[in-house]
Design a protein around this motif. Structure first.
Motif, PDB file in Angstrom:
ATOM      1  N   GLU A   1       3.818   1.857  -1.092  1.00  0.00           N
ATOM      2  CA  GLU A   1       4.292   1.891  -2.613  1.00  0.00           C
ATOM      3  C   GLU A   1       3.266   2.243  -3.617  1.00  0.00           C
ATOM      4  OE1 GLU A   1       6.127  -1.596  -3.968  1.00  0.00           O
ATOM      5  OE2 GLU A   1       7.577  -1.835  -2.313  1.00  0.00           O
ATOM      6  N   GLU A   2       2.253   1.807  -3.371  1.00  0.00           N
ATOM      7  CA  GLU A   2       1.206   2.296  -4.425  1.00  0.00           C
ATOM      8  C   GLU A   2       0.664   3.777  -4.128  1.00  0.00           C
ATOM      9  OE1 GLU A   2      -2.689   1.104  -6.364  1.00  0.00           O
ATOM     10  OE2 GLU A   2      -1.139  -0.325  -5.970  1.00  0.00           O
ATOM     11  N   ARG A   3       0.696   4.146  -2.582  1.00  0.00           N
ATOM     12  CA  ARG A   3       0.346   5.601  -2.311  1.00  0.00           C
ATOM     13  C   ARG A   3       1.607   6.416  -3.031  1.00  0.00           C
ATOM     14  NH1 ARG A   3      -0.786   5.002   4.011  1.00  0.00           N
ATOM     15  NH2 ARG A   3      -2.838   4.015   3.797  1.00  0.00           N
TER      16      ARG A   3
ATOM     17  N   ARG B   1       3.439   5.861  -5.347  1.00  0.00           N
ATOM     18  CA  ARG B   1       3.424   5.994  -6.897  1.00  0.00           C
ATOM     19  C   ARG B   1       2.346   6.982  -7.360  1.00  0.00           C
ATOM     20  NH1 ARG B   1       0.178   3.658 -10.468  1.00  0.00           N
ATOM     21  NH2 ARG B   1      -0.592   2.218  -9.027  1.00  0.00           N
TER      22      ARG B   1
ATOM     23  N   ARG C   1       0.993  -1.157  -0.060  1.00  0.00           N
ATOM     24  CA  ARG C   1       0.104   0.008  -0.150  1.00  0.00           C
ATOM     25  C   ARG C   1       0.609   1.256   0.061  1.00  0.00           C
ATOM     26  NH1 ARG C   1      -5.316  -0.619   3.689  1.00  0.00           N
ATOM     27  NH2 ARG C   1      -6.637  -1.594   2.155  1.00  0.00           N
TER      28      ARG C   1
END
Length: 185
Positions: free
Chosen positions: A4-6, A8, A2
């Motif tokens: 990393e997704e945030r 990105r 999560r």
């Protein structure tokens, strides 16, 4: 995952914002460039109009000046014509006066003729003076003697008319004066 997704997503949003910001800046720069071009165009147009206006004003001034010069020239010609006519009229009057005066006509060769005529006539007058004086004095004496006898027979009115007729007139006195002046010359 999560996080990393945030990160990105945050990175993409940041890149998107930067792209929008860059696009806005280029739009602003483009607007400024267009405004600058428009201003320069208007400035050039204004200068061109001012130049044209100055040229028209100069042409108008030149036309007015030319008209004024032409008017002055016409007035000068008119004045010269009037002066020439006046001079011609004066010359005609002078020749007319000289024609009717004691001097005779006035042409260049006739002036010398009239001068010689004058000298001849004055010489003739001087020669004829003693003889004329004798005749005049004797005729005056006769007139006076016969005049007295006649006047005694005439009425006072008739005798005054006769004495007035026998008296020299202004014109005859003027002629004799001018003849004397000519003979004195």
């Amino acid at each position: 995952l999560r996080t990393e997704e945030r990160q990105r997503l945050a990175r993409e949003r940041r890149e998107e914002r930067e792209k929008q910001h860059a696009a806005k800046e280029t739009q602003i720069l483009e607007k400024e460039r267009k405004a600058k071009l428009q201003y320069e165009k208007q400035l050039e147009e204004r200068q061109r109009k001012l130049k044209e206006q100055k040229q028209k004003e100069e042409q108008r001034r030149a036309a007015v000046e030319e008209k004024r010069k032409q008017k002055i020239e016409e007035e000068k010609e008119r004045y010269e014509a009037v002066m020439n006519r006046t001079l011609e009229r004066n010359q005609r009057l002078e020749t007319r006066q000289k024609r009717w005066s004691w001097g005779g006509s006035v042409t260049p060769d006739s002036e010398s003729k009239t001068a010689s005529k004058r000298s001849t006539s004055t010489a003739n007058l001087k020669q004829a003076e003693p003889a004329m004086n004798k005749r005049l004095s004797s005729s005056a004496a006769l007139l006076n003697a016969s005049d007295r006898t006649r006047r005694s027979q005439l009425s006072p009115l008739d005798s005054s008319v006769i004495s007035r007729l026998l008296a020299p007139t202004q014109a005859s006195l003027a002629r004799s004066k001018s003849a004397a002046a000519l003979s004195a010359d």
